[in-house]
Motif scaffolding. Structure first.
Motif, short mmCIF file in Angstrom:
data_model
loop_
_atom_site.label_atom_id
_atom_site.label_comp_id
_atom_site.label_asym_id
_atom_site.label_seq_id
_atom_site.Cartn_x
_atom_site.Cartn_y
_atom_site.Cartn_z
N SER A 19 0.86 -1.18 0.00
CA SER A 19 0.00 0.00 0.00
C SER A 19 0.89 1.23 0.00
CB SER A 19 -0.87 -0.02 1.24
OG SER A 19 -0.06 -0.15 2.38
N LEU B 283 10.47 -0.75 6.62
CA LEU B 283 9.38 -1.71 6.60
C LEU B 283 9.61 -2.82 5.58
CD1 LEU B 283 6.18 0.47 6.98
CD2 LEU B 283 7.44 -0.79 8.68
N ARG C 166 11.58 -6.69 6.17
CA ARG C 166 10.67 -7.80 5.96
C ARG C 166 11.19 -8.74 4.88
NH1 ARG C 166 4.60 -7.36 6.43
NH2 ARG C 166 3.96 -9.49 6.01
N HIS D 238 -1.18 -16.99 17.56
CA HIS D 238 -0.53 -16.07 16.62
C HIS D 238 0.93 -16.46 16.42
CE1 HIS D 238 0.85 -12.39 14.82
NE2 HIS D 238 1.57 -12.06 15.85
N ASN E 52 5.31 -10.31 9.77
CA ASN E 52 4.75 -8.99 9.93
C ASN E 52 5.55 -8.16 10.93
OD1 ASN E 52 2.71 -7.56 8.76
ND2 ASN E 52 1.22 -7.94 10.37
N ARG F 275 0.53 -10.94 1.93
CA ARG F 275 0.36 -9.51 2.15
C ARG F 275 -0.66 -8.90 1.21
NH1 ARG F 275 4.33 -5.35 1.06
NH2 ARG F 275 5.71 -6.87 0.11
N PRO G 255 -6.05 -4.92 3.49
CA PRO G 255 -4.86 -4.81 4.34
C PRO G 255 -4.69 -5.91 5.37
CG PRO G 255 -6.59 -3.45 5.21
CD PRO G 255 -7.16 -4.10 3.99
N VAL G 256 -5.57 -6.87 5.33
CA VAL G 256 -5.38 -7.96 6.29
C VAL G 256 -4.26 -8.87 5.79
CG1 VAL G 256 -6.46 -10.02 7.23
CG2 VAL G 256 -7.75 -7.89 7.09
N VAL G 257 -3.41 -9.29 6.69
CA VAL G 257 -2.26 -10.10 6.33
C VAL G 257 -2.49 -11.55 6.71
CG1 VAL G 257 0.18 -10.51 6.79
CG2 VAL G 257 -0.67 -8.18 6.59
N ASP H 264 1.14 -7.75 18.43
CA ASP H 264 1.61 -6.67 17.57
C ASP H 264 0.91 -6.72 16.22
OD1 ASP H 264 5.15 -6.40 18.48
OD2 ASP H 264 3.29 -5.99 19.54
N TRP H 265 0.49 -5.56 15.75
CA TRP H 265 -0.12 -5.44 14.42
C TRP H 265 -1.42 -6.22 14.27
CZ3 TRP H 265 1.88 -1.31 12.83
CH2 TRP H 265 3.23 -1.05 13.00
N ARG H 266 -2.08 -6.47 15.36
CA ARG H 266 -3.39 -7.11 15.28
C ARG H 266 -4.44 -6.05 15.57
NH1 ARG H 266 -4.00 -12.94 16.04
NH2 ARG H 266 -3.57 -12.86 13.84
N ASN I 5 -9.83 -10.03 15.71
CA ASN I 5 -8.39 -10.02 15.77
C ASN I 5 -7.74 -10.38 14.45
OD1 ASN I 5 -5.91 -9.98 17.05
ND2 ASN I 5 -6.76 -10.99 18.84
N PHE I 6 -7.18 -9.41 13.77
CA PHE I 6 -6.56 -9.70 12.48
C PHE I 6 -5.21 -9.05 12.35
CE2 PHE I 6 -8.93 -12.24 9.73
CZ PHE I 6 -10.24 -12.15 10.10
N SER I 7 -4.29 -9.74 11.70
CA SER I 7 -3.00 -9.13 11.41
C SER I 7 -3.18 -8.12 10.29
CB SER I 7 -2.01 -10.18 10.92
OG SER I 7 -1.53 -10.95 11.97
N VAL I 8 -2.57 -6.97 10.48
CA VAL I 8 -2.63 -5.96 9.42
C VAL I 8 -1.21 -5.61 9.00
CG1 VAL I 8 -4.85 -4.98 10.00
CG2 VAL I 8 -2.79 -4.12 11.12
N ASP I 9 -1.09 -5.16 7.80
CA ASP I 9 0.20 -4.77 7.26
C ASP I 9 0.63 -3.45 7.88
OD1 ASP I 9 1.43 -4.84 3.83
OD2 ASP I 9 2.39 -4.21 5.69
N PRO I 10 1.80 -3.40 8.51
CA PRO I 10 2.25 -2.15 9.13
C PRO I 10 2.28 -0.99 8.13
CG PRO I 10 3.73 -3.93 9.67
CD PRO I 10 2.74 -4.50 8.71
N GLU I 11 2.59 -1.33 6.91
CA GLU I 11 2.65 -0.29 5.90
C GLU I 11 1.28 0.35 5.71
OE1 GLU I 11 3.94 -0.26 1.41
OE2 GLU I 11 4.92 -1.86 2.54
N GLU I 12 0.26 -0.47 5.84
CA GLU I 12 -1.09 0.03 5.66
C GLU I 12 -1.43 1.02 6.76
OE1 GLU I 12 -2.71 -1.14 3.02
OE2 GLU I 12 -4.40 0.19 3.37
#
Lengths: 266, 364, 388
Positions: free
Chosen positions: B55, B83, B87, B209, B216, B329, B334-336, C221-223, C269-276
């Protein structure tokens, strides 16, 4: 020819699982001679071979290669002096013939001899007529062809002392002849010293310079075949009544009948 | 002189391999080089995509302007270096490290089903992390994540110690080693499940997790530690390539007869492999299948010579993980989707396909 | 022989042990005779209620013995004065009873009341041994299986989702009926409505553009959280916008609590891209920390937020530079269907508008009046406060 013996075994004993499998073995192999190891099943032939290679731990005695105890040799250095041709079961399955033979050059890595790798592998392949099969996977070969691959590998090691574990057991008549002739030629023409474990007494007598007869882990007799292959020795070692003769200059052994009540030393 | 120890003294015609054979071998060599270069090229492409997709305004086109100084905004530069680069680097280290560990372990056990996962190392790391999370060590301010990593690593090394002590016993055959590894895998998986059972909902979320590996939010520190661990063991494993070839060619006894100290080789290779695997997995969580599948893909393409197999499987592993991370990704942005899940999705069909079509080549 | 077994007659019965069979046969005999009586005279006086999952459940009210899963539900039960009826709890509550530090929060709960780690993994044997009338469990649990297994034994399963901000009133009202405390339930609802109204007045009319975007990070982290999660609703109620509120996964629609997609994929609860996160530029960042009645020490909160501020993906954000990072304990956030959390969040997001409306007042009341425990503070911190 080199007068010093390639291999010397002094008073070798080996205990396996509580049993004395070998006791007081003494033998010598010089360059250019073929020594045949014979004896009944379980007499200790393969164990002896493995003790010589250092694959099996001895209880006592010494094994000297080129005058030096095998423990004192650095691993690759020993492999450059002594090569093993084991039985071909399950060998080198995932490889091609040339790759399998090239394994024999591994003891030479880091030495000046490594520069000859390609030439030696080529010569070894040629010597065993494996040129046409060079790129075939070993898994696709017949028993006899696999046997040749293992011999070629041992040749590629350029060792002066070769140890063969029943090299003819899976071979037909023609290939038995070829293999044994090759071994004899290696010794007589190239100065190699060879120790060959054999089952077939007549072939052993014919192609080996000396024989060592094992019975019950002990040396029953050692020397040229007329000395070793006597009916009395065969009675003691195999528990059979046998006929030993010489015809057309070739030795001949025929078992007549099994003896009852004669303990076979196992 | 022992140099000319063959039946016929070498004549001019025989002093090299027959020309057709020689040419074929040369062709093979070139083919291997070509494959390696192609794989590296693909990897470079994957790296480029990984750096250029995501993004935000940093697209591939913008990336192309990198050569001109000052063309990227501060944000874009930050995104790239803080970032995407870490990664990507972590993906490379993870894939290469786990794949090489897999090759090494498969070589010394002569078993194609062996990997850091199936020897129990990864599940042990998961258990260590689960314990840390359960006892709230992960909540300790400032040190929480470090403690989790250390706990995971310690647990993995305990497992490695068990595996190693088995490997060093002379009479233990590779089969016994593999079976012990399978047992350990189940043991640690059960232990982790037990921890999950008594964990509160929040802890459970954290444990699960961790169990599914993720790239991530990796930082340069983490990359440095995991990368150093891998680079440390890299020369050790590569140096044992000849020994691994000998073992593959005939087993323990033939290798010994060729002059290799097999027990020492086994110990050093096992130690190197599980150490690097444990270090990597302690940071990323459990990423299974790379250590199992990448070696086989490599073997089918480049053959069993470990001097080629080791580097090539490292490249293959890196490619696999990087691709999986990319898909994870982008697919549901945006969900990973955790990379451990995607690797399984890619790896399992590939593995099954290879298994069914080429099983006789996997050997032993 | 308890008459509770009479209820089993109209529920399926399978897998009965012989002692249960005897009791059921007795019950069947009793029911058979009871069937000849008019409804008002029938023993047990069963009532039908509609639970949170839309199921029709027949129970004999008021409930005298219940097993409760989910801490929030247990808190409501206590708020309604029905704590004596609780005979079994989940691990969250039961574990606290074992630790002296937390024991004073649930004084009546003993370790023997442990009925399973959560609604997802109940210990059926323990539940049966406790002989409850019913089991209360939220909709993100294995309630369907529990209902199937427990029905033959006369134990009803009632779905109550106390963490759902949007369904607070209906849940509380249901609980009031279940425990025969309709007045207290109404009082609690009035209290809730009052605060919600006050909050609503303060944030009413804020144009969308003035609603700060909130990056809400859960325990890992990132969730982050998506629409359909109780946290999402809390953010919206506080006059903010969930940074990832636009993300839709599958078919789950907001407020779709009863359909088959209600808890699909766990929107919590979801992982998200830090960039986002960086790209979407949140105006405020809230870090949720697992918490209990005892608040976290101040140093802990400071450490957490500092580390977060240093994350490469966040460090450049204007929100971080302006120190708009907030540390929120799960405990505060979740209280009373998250009304306390919403109030606190609103105070952070709209300090001007929320003047003279102190979220701590709500929390104090919640603790003292409704939970009967002493007041605590320090559940929530802003980075600016911590660094001061």
């Amino acid at each position: 020819m080199n007068a010093a013996p390639l291999l010397q075994v002094q008073d070798l004993s080996c205990r396996l699982g509580g049993r004395m499998v070998l006791e007081g073995i003494e033998l010598t192999v010089t360059a250019g001679e073929v020594l045949g190891l014979i004896g009944a099943n379980g007499a200790g032939k393969s164990t002896l071979l493995r003790c010589l290679l250092g694959l099996q731990r001895r209880s006592s005695g010494r094994v000297l290669v080129d005058g030096c105890a095998i423990e004192d040799h650095d691993g690759p250095a020993l492999a450059r002096r002594m090569a093993w041709v084991p039985q071909p079961k399950g060998a080198a399955m995932g490889m091609t013939v040339v790759e399998a033979v090239a394994l024999g050059r591994l003891p030479h890595r880091g030495t000046p001899g490594a520069a000859d790798d390609e030439r030696v592998v080529a010569a070894s392949l040629h010597a065993l007529q494996l040129g046409a099969l060079a790129l075939r996977p070993v898994a696709e070969l017949s028993g006899g062809e696999r046997q040749r691959v293992l011999i070629a590998r041992a040749l590629a090691q350029q060792a002066r002392l070769l140890l063969f574990d029943e090299p003819t057991s899976d071979l037909d008549l023609r290939h038995q002849l070829a293999t044994l002739q090759r071994i004899r030629a290696l010794a007589h023409d190239e100065g190699v010293g060879a120790v060959v474990v054999m089952h077939d007494l007549a072939l052993a007598a014919r192609f080996c310079d000396r024989l060592l007869l094992l019975a019950g882990g002990r040396t029953l007799a050692q020397g040229p075949w007329p000395v070793v292959l006597t009916p009395e020795h065969l009675r003691q070692a195999y528990g059979v009544e046998a006929l030993v003769a010489e015809t057309h200059g070739l030795p001949f052994v025929a078992p007549l009948r099994a003896l009852q009540g004669v303990p076979v030393h196992v | 002189m022992a140099a000319s120890l063959v039946v016929a003294p070498p004549q001019a015609a025989d002093s090299t391999l027959p020309s057709s054979l020689h040419q074929q071998l040369l062709a093979r060599q070139w083919r291997r080089i070509g494959l390696l270069l192609a794989a590296l090229g693909l990897l470079a492409l994957a790296v480029l995509l990984s750096l250029g997709l995501g993004s935000g305004s940093l697209t591939l086109a913008r990336l192309a302007q990198l050569a001109q100084p000052g063309s990227l905004t501060e944000t874009e530069w930050h995104v790239l270096t803080q970032l995407r680069l870490p990664r990507t680097a972590m993906a490379l280290v993870c894939g290469a490290g786990l794949a090489m560990a897999g090759v090494a372990l498969q070589g010394i056990t002569r078993n194609p089903l062996v990997s850091p996962y199936t020897l129990g190392v990864s599940p042990a790391a998961a258990f260590g992390a689960a314990l840390a999370i359960l006892y709230g060590a992960a909540m300790v301010p400032g040190w929480g994540s470090v403690i989790t990593v250390l706990a995971a690593f310690a647990s993995a090394m305990v497992c490695a110690a068990v595996v190693l002590s088995l490997a060093s016993v002379r009479s233990v055959s590779p089969v016994v080693l593999v079976l012990a590894g399978v047992g350990l895998t189940y043991l640690f998986a059960a232990l982790t499940a037990s921890v999950q059972f008594i964990a509160s909902e929040q802890q459970l979320a954290a444990i699960v997790h961790w169990t599914f590996g993720s790239l991530n939010g990796r930082t340069w520190t983490e990359v440095a530690v995991a990368g150093s661990a891998w680079l440390l063991v890299l020369p050790v494993i590569l140096a044992q390539a000849p020994a691994l070839n000998a073992l593959a060619g005939g087993g323990d006894e033939v290798a010994r007869a060729l002059g290799f100290a097999v027990t020492r080789v086994r110990i050093s290779v096992t130690l190197a492999a599980v150490f690097s695997a444990a270090a990597i997995v302690s940071f990323t969580g459990v990423i299974g299948f790379v250590g199992l599948v990448a070696p086989h893909i490599a073997r089918l393409l480049i053959g069993g010579d470990h001097r080629w197999l080791l580097p090539f499987s490292a490249v293959a592993g890196a490619l696999l993980v990087l691709t999986a991370d990319l898909i994870g990704r982008l697919a549901f942005a945006p969900v990973v989707v955790p990379v451990g899940i995607v690797v399984a999705f890619i790896g399992v069909p590939l593995f099954l396909h290879l298994l069914l079509t080429r099983r006789h080549e996997i050997g032993a | 022989m308890r008459f509770s077994h009479l209820r089993s007659s109209h529920l399926r019965f399978i897998h009965l042990g012989s002692e249960h069979r005897r009791s059921v046969l007795k019950g069947a005999a009793a029911w058979g005779s009871a069937a000849l009586l008019p409804a008002w005279a029938q023993p047990g006086n069963r009532t039908e209620v509609v639970d949170d999952a839309g199921r029709l459940v027949a129970l004999s009210l008021p409930l005298r013995r219940v097993v409760v899963f989910n801490r929030y539900t247990t808190e409501f039960v206590r708020a309604l004065g029905a704590m004596d009826a609780v005979v079994g709890t989940d691990i969250d509550v039961a574990r606290q009873a074992r630790h002296a530090r937390h024991a004073r929060y649930w004084p009546s709960v003993t370790a023997a009341m442990f009925a399973g780690s959560s609604g997802m993994a109940p210990n059926y044997e323990a539940i049966v041994a406790m002989r409850p009338d019913a089991v209360l469990t939220p909709r993100n649990s294995d309630w369907a299986r529990a209902a199937t297994l427990l029905a033959p034994l006369g134990i009803a399963v009632v779905v109550v989702t106390a963490w759902d901000y949007l369904k607070h009133e209906s849940n509380v009202e249901l609980l009031g009926r279940l425990f025969g405390q309709p007045q207290r339930a109404e009082a609690l609802n009035a209290w809730f409505r009052g605060w919600r109204q006050r909050l609503g007045e303060r944030v009413a009319g804020i144009p969308v553009t003035d609603r700060p975007r909130v990056y809400f990070e859960e325990v890992g982290d990132w969730r982050s959280v998506l629409r359909g999660s109780g946290w999402h609703d809390m953010i919206e109620a506080a006059g903010g916008r969930n940074l990832f509120g636009d993300v839709r996964l599958g078919d789950s629609r907001p407020g779709d609590a009863t359909g088959p997609n209600a808890t699909r994929g766990s929107v919590n609860n979801f992982s998200v891209d830090p960039e986002e996160v960086l790209t979407r530029r949140p105006d405020a960042i809230v870090k949720l920390q697992p918490g209990q009645y005892e608040p976290h020490p101040r140093e802990f909160a400071l450490e957490v937020l500092q580390r977060m501020a240093q994350r490469p993906a966040l460090a450049l954000l204007p929100a971080v530079r302006a120190q708009r990072l907030y540390h929120l304990s799960y405990y505060l956030a979740g209280g009373c269907s998250k009304i306390t959390g919403a109030l606190q969040l609103a105070q952070w997001l709209h300090p001007q508008r929320m003047r003279r409306l102190d979220p701590m007042l709500a929390m104090d009341e919640w603790l003292q009046r409704w939970q009967g425990v002493p007041v605590q503070r320090d559940y929530a911190w802003s980075l600016a406060e911590l660094r001061a």
